[in-house]
Scaffold this motif. Structure first.
Motif, PDB file in Angstrom:
ATOM      1  N   SER A  95       0.843  -1.197   0.000  1.00 32.22           N
ATOM      2  CA  SER A  95       0.000   0.000   0.000  1.00 32.22           C
ATOM      3  C   SER A  95       0.874   1.241   0.000  1.00 32.22           C
ATOM      4  N   TYR A  96       0.415   2.269  -0.692  1.00 29.28           N
ATOM      5  CA  TYR A  96       1.173   3.514  -0.757  1.00 29.28           C
ATOM      6  C   TYR A  96       0.211   4.669  -1.009  1.00 29.28           C
ATOM      7  N   VAL A  97       0.714   5.891  -0.840  1.00 27.99           N
ATOM      8  CA  VAL A  97      -0.056   7.103  -1.096  1.00 27.99           C
ATOM      9  C   VAL A  97       0.495   7.733  -2.366  1.00 27.99           C
ATOM     10  N   SER A  98      -0.419   8.177  -3.224  1.00 28.60           N
ATOM     11  CA  SER A  98      -0.032   8.785  -4.495  1.00 28.60           C
ATOM     12  C   SER A  98      -0.780  10.106  -4.673  1.00 28.60           C
ATOM     13  N   GLU A 108       4.854   9.248  -4.937  1.00 23.21           N
ATOM     14  CA  GLU A 108       4.432   7.958  -4.397  1.00 23.21           C
ATOM     15  C   GLU A 108       5.149   7.812  -3.065  1.00 23.21           C
ATOM     16  N   ILE A 109       4.387   7.684  -1.986  1.00 22.28           N
ATOM     17  CA  ILE A 109       4.966   7.607  -0.652  1.00 22.28           C
ATOM     18  C   ILE A 109       4.637   6.237  -0.078  1.00 22.28           C
ATOM     19  N   TRP A 110       5.682   5.481   0.225  1.00 24.30           N
ATOM     20  CA  TRP A 110       5.564   4.114   0.740  1.00 24.30           C
ATOM     21  C   TRP A 110       5.822   4.109   2.244  1.00 24.30           C
ATOM     22  N   PRO A 111       5.400   3.050   2.939  1.00 24.26           N
ATOM     23  CA  PRO A 111       5.545   3.003   4.396  1.00 24.26           C
ATOM     24  C   PRO A 111       6.953   3.275   4.917  1.00 24.26           C
ATOM     25  N   GLU A 112       7.984   2.859   4.212  1.00 26.96           N
ATOM     26  CA  GLU A 112       9.349   3.079   4.696  1.00 26.96           C
ATOM     27  C   GLU A 112       9.762   4.550   4.674  1.00 26.96           C
ATOM     28  N   GLU A 127      -6.416  16.386  -4.161  1.00 30.07           N
ATOM     29  CA  GLU A 127      -6.738  14.980  -3.912  1.00 30.07           C
ATOM     30  C   GLU A 127      -5.463  14.193  -3.693  1.00 30.07           C
ATOM     31  N   TRP A 128      -5.613  13.135  -2.905  1.00 31.87           N
ATOM     32  CA  TRP A 128      -4.558  12.131  -2.774  1.00 31.87           C
ATOM     33  C   TRP A 128      -5.204  10.785  -2.610  1.00 31.87           C
ATOM     34  N   ARG A 129      -4.452   9.730  -2.917  1.00 26.84           N
ATOM     35  CA  ARG A 129      -5.016   8.380  -2.955  1.00 26.84           C
ATOM     36  C   ARG A 129      -4.195   7.436  -2.100  1.00 26.84           C
ATOM     37  N   LEU A 130      -4.902   6.619  -1.336  1.00 26.39           N
ATOM     38  CA  LEU A 130      -4.298   5.506  -0.621  1.00 26.39           C
ATOM     39  C   LEU A 130      -4.581   4.280  -1.469  1.00 26.39           C
ATOM     40  N   THR A 180     -13.595  20.932   4.332  1.00 28.57           N
ATOM     41  CA  THR A 180     -14.580  20.039   3.730  1.00 28.57           C
ATOM     42  C   THR A 180     -13.821  19.078   2.826  1.00 28.57           C
ATOM     43  N   HIS A 181     -14.071  17.795   3.022  1.00 29.42           N
ATOM     44  CA  HIS A 181     -13.388  16.815   2.181  1.00 29.42           C
ATOM     45  C   HIS A 181     -14.314  15.630   1.935  1.00 29.42           C
ATOM     46  N   CYS A 182     -13.945  14.817   0.961  1.00 25.91           N
ATOM     47  CA  CYS A 182     -14.798  13.723   0.511  1.00 25.91           C
ATOM     48  C   CYS A 182     -13.953  12.484   0.276  1.00 25.91           C
ATOM     49  N   TYR A 183     -14.520  11.315   0.585  1.00 25.56           N
ATOM     50  CA  TYR A 183     -13.848  10.035   0.338  1.00 25.56           C
ATOM     51  C   TYR A 183     -14.654   9.219  -0.661  1.00 25.56           C
ATOM     52  N   LYS A 184     -13.924   8.534  -1.532  1.00 20.55           N
ATOM     53  CA  LYS A 184     -14.549   7.644  -2.499  1.00 20.55           C
ATOM     54  C   LYS A 184     -13.592   6.500  -2.817  1.00 20.55           C
ATOM     55  N   VAL A 185     -14.096   5.276  -2.908  1.00 23.54           N
ATOM     56  CA  VAL A 185     -13.282   4.125  -3.274  1.00 23.54           C
ATOM     57  C   VAL A 185     -13.429   3.896  -4.775  1.00 23.54           C
ATOM     58  N   ILE A 186     -12.302   3.748  -5.474  1.00 21.16           N
ATOM     59  CA  ILE A 186     -12.295   3.532  -6.917  1.00 21.16           C
ATOM     60  C   ILE A 186     -11.337   2.376  -7.242  1.00 21.16           C
ATOM     61  N   ARG A 187     -11.456   1.852  -8.434  1.00 17.41           N
ATOM     62  CA  ARG A 187     -10.484   0.876  -8.933  1.00 17.41           C
ATOM     63  C   ARG A 187      -9.209   1.621  -9.283  1.00 17.41           C
ATOM     64  N   SER A 188      -8.073   1.093  -8.865  1.00 17.14           N
ATOM     65  CA  SER A 188      -6.806   1.751  -9.209  1.00 17.14           C
ATOM     66  C   SER A 188      -6.296   1.195 -10.531  1.00 17.14           C
ATOM     67  N   SER A 189      -5.556   2.009 -11.232  1.00 14.77           N
ATOM     68  CA  SER A 189      -5.059   1.580 -12.550  1.00 14.77           C
ATOM     69  C   SER A 189      -3.678   1.006 -12.443  1.00 14.77           C
TER      70      SER A 189
END
Length: 189
Positions: A95-98, A108-112, A127-130, A180-189
Motif C-alpha cells: 500500500s502507498y499514497v499517491s 508515491e509515498i511508501w511506508p518506509e 486529492e490524494w489516494r491511498l 470540507t473533504h470527501c472520500y470515495k473508493v475507486i479501482r486503481s489503474s
C-alpha cells in the motif's frame, strides 16, 4: 495552539440532527454533530452522502468560537483544525499514497518513508489516494486546497494517517476555520 482531530467517538458530541432521504437538500443521509472543545470553542461536523455521489461520503468540519473573553474583539486564541483519520491496511507492504502536487510533481509515498509533511507548492493538488496494489483499489480523498495549509502522511504498524491541517488563526462565530473533504473508493489503474 489548539489542534482538533477527526475523532468519530460519538460520545464526545451532541447529535444535533440526523436527516434521512433529504433529496431536496442534495443529500441522501446526513448526520450533524457538535462538541465542546473548551475555551469557548466548539467543533461542528456534518457527515453526509451526497445525492449526486451516492458511493462517496463528505465530511464538513469546523471550529467556531461560541464564547470568547472580554476584550478579545470576538475572536478566539489561535486554532488549527486537524483532520487525521487512521486507516488500517490489509496489505501494509503493498500500500502507498499517491498524489500530484500543486507544482505538478508526482509523488508515491511508501511506508518506509516514515512521516512526511507537504505544504506550499508540494501540497497535493486537491486529492490524494491511498492505494492497495493487492486489492486493485484506491481510497481517494478530495479536498479544497484553499482550506488546507499542509498535509501529513504518518505510517504506523499496519496503519496510515492521511492528515489535512488548516492554517493556524483565531476564529469567531462568523469566521470559523473549516475543512470540507470527501472520500470515495475507486479501482486503481
Amino acid at each position: 495552539m489548539l489542534e482538533y482531530g477527526n475523532h468519530f467517538d460519538l460520545s464526545a458530541y451532541n447529535i444535533l440532527r440526523l436527516r434521512r432521504n433529504l433529496e431536496n437538500a442534495g443529500e441522501l443521509e446526513s448526520l450533524l454533530l457538535e462538541g465542546d472543545i473548551g475555551g469557548g470553542l466548539a467543533i461542528k461536523r456534518q457527515i453526509c452522502i451526497p445525492k449526486d455521489e451516492p458511493k462517496a461520503f463528505r465530511i464538513d468540519s469546523s471550529i467556531v468560537a461560541e464564547k470568547v473573553g472580554a476584550g478579545s474583539g470576538g475572536f478566539s486564541r489561535l486554532v488549527c483544525l486537524r483532520v487525521h483519520p487512521m486507516f488500517t491496511l490489509l496489505h501494509p507492504t503493498e500500500s502507498y499514497v499517491s498524489f500530484t502536487s500543486i507544482d505538478g510533481s508526482k509523488h508515491e509515498i511508501w511506508p518506509e518513508s516514515g512521516e512526511q509533511f507537504y505544504e506550499g507548492h508540494l501540497l497535493p493538488n486537491g486529492e490524494w489516494r491511498l492505494i492497495d496494489k493487492c486489492l486493485g483499489l484506491a481510497l481517494v480523498n478530495y479536498f479544497d486546497v484553499k482550506q488546507v495549509y499542509k498535509c501529513l502522511i504518518h505510517w504506523g504498524t499496519g496503519t496510515v494517517n492521511l492528515e489535512l491541517w488548516s492554517e493556524q488563526r483565531p476564529v469567531s462565530k462568523q469566521s470559523p476555520v473549516r475543512i470540507t473533504h470527501c472520500y470515495k473508493v475507486i479501482r486503481s489503474s
